[in-house]
Scaffold this motif. Structure first.
Motif, PDB file in Angstrom:
ATOM      1  N   ASP A 348     -42.755 -63.081 -32.487  1.00  0.00           N
ATOM      2  CA  ASP A 348     -43.823 -63.771 -31.760  1.00  0.00           C
ATOM      3  C   ASP A 348     -45.068 -62.905 -31.574  1.00  0.00           C
ATOM      4  N   LEU A 349     -45.095 -61.718 -32.132  1.00  0.00           N
ATOM      5  CA  LEU A 349     -46.337 -60.941 -32.189  1.00  0.00           C
ATOM      6  C   LEU A 349     -47.145 -61.464 -33.378  1.00  0.00           C
ATOM      7  N   ASN A 350     -48.222 -62.141 -33.095  1.00  0.00           N
ATOM      8  CA  ASN A 350     -48.939 -62.876 -34.135  1.00  0.00           C
ATOM      9  C   ASN A 350     -49.422 -61.973 -35.265  1.00  0.00           C
ATOM     10  N   CYS A 351     -49.954 -60.801 -34.912  1.00  0.00           N
ATOM     11  CA  CYS A 351     -50.479 -59.906 -35.942  1.00  0.00           C
ATOM     12  C   CYS A 351     -49.373 -59.451 -36.884  1.00  0.00           C
ATOM     13  N   LEU A 352     -48.226 -59.124 -36.327  1.00  0.00           N
ATOM     14  CA  LEU A 352     -47.119 -58.651 -37.149  1.00  0.00           C
ATOM     15  C   LEU A 352     -46.470 -59.778 -37.928  1.00  0.00           C
ATOM     16  N   HIS A 353     -46.434 -60.952 -37.347  1.00  0.00           N
ATOM     17  CA  HIS A 353     -45.902 -62.101 -38.082  1.00  0.00           C
ATOM     18  C   HIS A 353     -46.715 -62.329 -39.350  1.00  0.00           C
ATOM     19  N   HIS A 354     -48.038 -62.292 -39.222  1.00  0.00           N
ATOM     20  CA  HIS A 354     -48.892 -62.530 -40.384  1.00  0.00           C
ATOM     21  C   HIS A 354     -48.783 -61.391 -41.392  1.00  0.00           C
ATOM     22  N   ALA A 355     -48.846 -60.151 -40.928  1.00  0.00           N
ATOM     23  CA  ALA A 355     -48.824 -59.011 -41.844  1.00  0.00           C
ATOM     24  C   ALA A 355     -47.494 -58.922 -42.583  1.00  0.00           C
ATOM     25  N   ILE A 356     -46.393 -59.070 -41.855  1.00  0.00           N
ATOM     26  CA  ILE A 356     -45.082 -58.949 -42.474  1.00  0.00           C
ATOM     27  C   ILE A 356     -44.819 -60.121 -43.415  1.00  0.00           C
ATOM     28  N   THR A 357     -45.173 -61.331 -42.987  1.00  0.00           N
ATOM     29  CA  THR A 357     -44.965 -62.492 -43.841  1.00  0.00           C
ATOM     30  C   THR A 357     -45.751 -62.349 -45.141  1.00  0.00           C
ATOM     31  N   ARG A 358     -46.986 -61.865 -45.046  1.00  0.00           N
ATOM     32  CA  ARG A 358     -47.773 -61.635 -46.256  1.00  0.00           C
ATOM     33  C   ARG A 358     -47.087 -60.636 -47.184  1.00  0.00           C
ATOM     34  N   ALA A 359     -46.624 -59.545 -46.597  1.00  0.00           N
ATOM     35  CA  ALA A 359     -45.959 -58.528 -47.414  1.00  0.00           C
ATOM     36  C   ALA A 359     -44.710 -59.088 -48.079  1.00  0.00           C
ATOM     37  N   LEU A 360     -43.930 -59.855 -47.332  1.00  0.00           N
ATOM     38  CA  LEU A 360     -42.692 -60.391 -47.883  1.00  0.00           C
ATOM     39  C   LEU A 360     -42.955 -61.447 -48.945  1.00  0.00           C
ATOM     40  N   GLN A 361     -44.031 -62.220 -48.786  1.00  0.00           N
ATOM     41  CA  GLN A 361     -44.325 -63.297 -49.734  1.00  0.00           C
ATOM     42  C   GLN A 361     -45.103 -62.813 -50.950  1.00  0.00           C
ATOM     43  N   THR A 362     -46.007 -61.843 -50.751  1.00  0.00           N
ATOM     44  CA  THR A 362     -46.921 -61.465 -51.830  1.00  0.00           C
ATOM     45  C   THR A 362     -46.820 -60.008 -52.253  1.00  0.00           C
ATOM     46  N   GLY A 363     -46.228 -59.157 -51.425  1.00  0.00           N
ATOM     47  CA  GLY A 363     -46.186 -57.730 -51.731  1.00  0.00           C
ATOM     48  C   GLY A 363     -47.478 -57.013 -51.399  1.00  0.00           C
ATOM     49  N   TYR A 364     -48.349 -57.650 -50.604  1.00  0.00           N
ATOM     50  CA  TYR A 364     -49.650 -57.036 -50.313  1.00  0.00           C
ATOM     51  C   TYR A 364     -50.048 -57.244 -48.857  1.00  0.00           C
ATOM     52  N   THR A 365     -50.511 -56.190 -48.232  1.00  0.00           N
ATOM     53  CA  THR A 365     -51.404 -56.219 -47.078  1.00  0.00           C
ATOM     54  C   THR A 365     -52.319 -55.022 -47.267  1.00  0.00           C
ATOM     55  N   HIS A 366     -53.508 -55.083 -46.716  1.00  0.00           N
ATOM     56  CA  HIS A 366     -54.407 -53.963 -46.964  1.00  0.00           C
ATOM     57  C   HIS A 366     -54.088 -52.778 -46.061  1.00  0.00           C
ATOM     58  N   HIS A 367     -54.792 -51.667 -46.273  1.00  0.00           N
ATOM     59  CA  HIS A 367     -54.359 -50.385 -45.713  1.00  0.00           C
ATOM     60  C   HIS A 367     -54.410 -50.339 -44.188  1.00  0.00           C
ATOM     61  N   ILE A 368     -55.338 -51.056 -43.561  1.00  0.00           N
ATOM     62  CA  ILE A 368     -55.415 -51.016 -42.101  1.00  0.00           C
ATOM     63  C   ILE A 368     -54.257 -51.770 -41.475  1.00  0.00           C
ATOM     64  N   GLU A 369     -53.849 -52.859 -42.074  1.00  0.00           N
ATOM     65  CA  GLU A 369     -52.678 -53.563 -41.552  1.00  0.00           C
ATOM     66  C   GLU A 369     -51.425 -52.699 -41.700  1.00  0.00           C
ATOM     67  N   ARG A 370     -51.337 -51.961 -42.773  1.00  0.00           N
ATOM     68  CA  ARG A 370     -50.188 -51.067 -42.952  1.00  0.00           C
ATOM     69  C   ARG A 370     -50.212 -49.935 -41.921  1.00  0.00           C
ATOM     70  N   LEU A 371     -51.407 -49.396 -41.683  1.00  0.00           N
ATOM     71  CA  LEU A 371     -51.524 -48.227 -40.805  1.00  0.00           C
ATOM     72  C   LEU A 371     -51.540 -48.603 -39.330  1.00  0.00           C
ATOM     73  N   MET A 372     -52.422 -49.545 -38.962  1.00  0.00           N
ATOM     74  CA  MET A 372     -52.683 -49.798 -37.544  1.00  0.00           C
ATOM     75  C   MET A 372     -51.857 -50.936 -36.961  1.00  0.00           C
ATOM     76  N   LEU A 373     -51.139 -51.660 -37.782  1.00  0.00           N
ATOM     77  CA  LEU A 373     -50.189 -52.644 -37.268  1.00  0.00           C
ATOM     78  C   LEU A 373     -48.766 -52.144 -37.479  1.00  0.00           C
ATOM     79  N   LEU A 374     -48.349 -52.051 -38.737  1.00  0.00           N
ATOM     80  CA  LEU A 374     -46.944 -51.761 -39.030  1.00  0.00           C
ATOM     81  C   LEU A 374     -46.548 -50.336 -38.666  1.00  0.00           C
TER      82      LEU A 374
END
Length: 514
Positions: A348-374
């Motif tokens: 239910d953390l919206n930022c992580l839901h979007h970032a993780i779902t993108r990674a799982l579906q596409t294999g991509y999130t940009h560097h700030i989402e990797r660093l400052m979210l995950l």
């Protein structure tokens, strides 16, 4: 002296054209006498539960590369084998080469394996230097021991000077600054819509690979919608599109995060660089030329150059000066496990839901989402670095050991004690709220520090500062953040720590079994 019938072994992430090992072998034996072998190793493909689109990218690119080499006149064998050694032995038994040429692997374990090949195969082996990184041509600090701290800014300046990138005639940086990072921290305006990325429809060869990968057990995501470049020509088209459509706005919005776009103005070219379908200096010179032609501003071009000539080269350089010890570092004594929802995106953390779902579906999130979210969350939560590294290796298209170990253990989690990043990259929800549109539609309150609606990033950020206060106060780069603790009463500290423990438990960050 000519060597009769050499074999050239080309690794799947070394799809260079021309390949240095082919050039070397041809110089001593003649092109018509060179055998080439590429291997699909079951053991290597099963090393992690990889993103299925990454496997399609890798295997399709390898097979298209084989077709290209055959069209160039090479005799190429493409083998499926249990492991690299079995495949090489099978090839050598059939072709009886007089010599093996190969290029040094970018990854530590494979390069160590290459060192054993002469004995294992019973023939001379030449291992050429890896040509996919510019530090192979110039090491700015060749004698720096692993214990010496070399900051990326220092490294980057040395690389810029040596390769004469974005320099005036007198050697000064164009614009009189080495970095324009301070100008590149804007959130994406609501009225601005990034261009849609160029896609490549899979041809018959790629479709065959997609069918094979879809049948593989395990793995992340699925092959549906695969539309990535798999040849040098297609990768070059992606580069040209980036230069024409996104480079100009890359700088200001490179740190921005949004639900509206995954790529924003990023290039998305790292998977192709890491496979050898693109080469770093070509990207650097193309971006530099865009600046000189007035097609992109200096802050955008310098920001892109810094990612390729600075960050990417620095990660590889640090990897090889610190391995294998780097992959076991845990400076913050992290003891928790990664929650199961990192493998599903169900949070239910919206930022992580979007970032993780993108990674799982596409294999991509940009560097700030990797660093400052995950990575930020995992550092604040105290997740064991090797677990985070495993997830990154599995999830991303561009993930290889040489880049993920220094990125996760060093930059993301600061687990190496500051050898790569001199401060931990930690932030509360305030940063995420400022740089994204995630928080507005999240069930948590980004401005609340404690209480049932407080964003977990806030609780865990302040809990981390309290827990590691002594160590953090010793770091001069964290002065303002740690000084904020002075405003907390003893009662507030207790509440934060109690609620943080409950949040960690509720989110599934469990203590690892000892």
């Amino acid at each position: 002296m000519k060597i009769a019938m050499p074999t050239v072994w080309i690794l799947g992430d070394q799809l260079l054209d021309p390949h240095p090992a082919l050039v070397a072998a041809a110089s001593v034996a003649g092109t018509s006498s060179v055998h080439v072998v590429l291997l699909e190793s079951t053991a290597r493909l099963n090393q992690q539960p990889y993103q299925r689109k990454k496997l399609v990218l890798l295997l399709s690119a390898m097979r298209h590369y084989v077709a290209m080499l055959r069209a160039q006149g090479y005799a190429v064998e493409y083998l499926h084998a249990p492991d690299f050694l079995s495949g090489l032995r099978e090839h050598c038994q059939r072709t009886q080469p007089g010599h093996l040429f190969t290029m040094a692997a970018a990854e530590y374990a494979t390069r160590q394996f290459q060192q054993t090949l002469a004995d294992a195969l019973g023939l001379p082996v030449t291992i050429l230097p890896n040509a996919q990184f510019l530090v192979g041509q110039f090491d700015p600090f060749p004698d720096a021991p692993p214990t010496r701290t070399v900051m990326m800014a220092t490294f980057y300046r040395a690389m810029r000077r040596h390769f004469a990138v974005l320099l005036e005639k007198d050697g000064a940086p164009i614009g009189q600054k080495w970095s324009f990072d301070a100008e590149n921290r804007k959130p994406l305006p609501r009225a601005l819509t990034p261009p849609e990325p160029l896609v490549h429809e899979p041809d018959a060869l790629t479709q065959q690979v997609m069918e094979e990968v879809a049948r593989r057990p395990g793995g992340i995501g699925d092959v549906t919608g695969f539309n990535l470049a798999v040849t040098h020509t297609e990768a070059a088209q992606l580069l040209a599109t980036f230069l024409a459509e996104r480079l100009a706005d890359f700088g200001p919005y490179e740190d921005a995060m949004t639900m509206r776009s995954a790529l924003l103005y990023h290039s998305g070219l790292s998977p192709y660089l890491n496979l050898g379908l693109l080469e770093p200096m070509h990207l650097i010179r193309a971006a530099e030329q865009a600046y000189h032609d007035g097609k992109a501003p200096l802050n955008s071009v310098e920001g892109f150059v810094r990612q390729v000539l600075g960050w990417r080269e620095y990660m590889y350089w640090q990897y090889w000066r610190q391995m294998p010890a780097l992959a076991t570092k845990n400076a913050w004594n992290a003891t928790r496990t990664l929650p199961a929802w990192f493998w599903t995106g169900a949070t239910d953390l919206n930022c992580l839901h979007h970032a993780i779902t993108r990674a799982l579906q596409t294999g991509y999130t940009h560097h700030i989402e990797r660093l400052m979210l995950l990575s930020n969350l995992c550092l604040l939560a105290g997740v064991q670095p090797h677990e985070v590294n495993t997830w990154f290796l599995a999830a991303y298209l561009d993930a290889y050991d040489w880049v993920m170990v220094p990125n996760v253990f060093g930059m993301g989690l600061n687990a190496d004690g500051g050898g790569i990043a001199t401060k931990p990259y930690i932030a509360s929800a305030n940063y995420i709220n400022k740089m994204s549109d995630y928080c507005a539609s999240c069930r948590y309150n980004a401005k609340q520090r404690t209480g049932p609606d407080a964003c977990p990033f806030n609780l865990l950020y302040w809990n981390f500062l309290i827990t590691h206060e002594e160590a953090l106060r010793a770091n001069p780069r964290l002065g303002p953040a740690v000084l904020g603790l002075n405003r907390l009463t003893a009662e507030e500290r207790t509440v934060i720590q109690q609620e943080a423990r409950l949040v960690l438990e509720r989110l599934g960050f469990q203590q690892a079994a000892t």
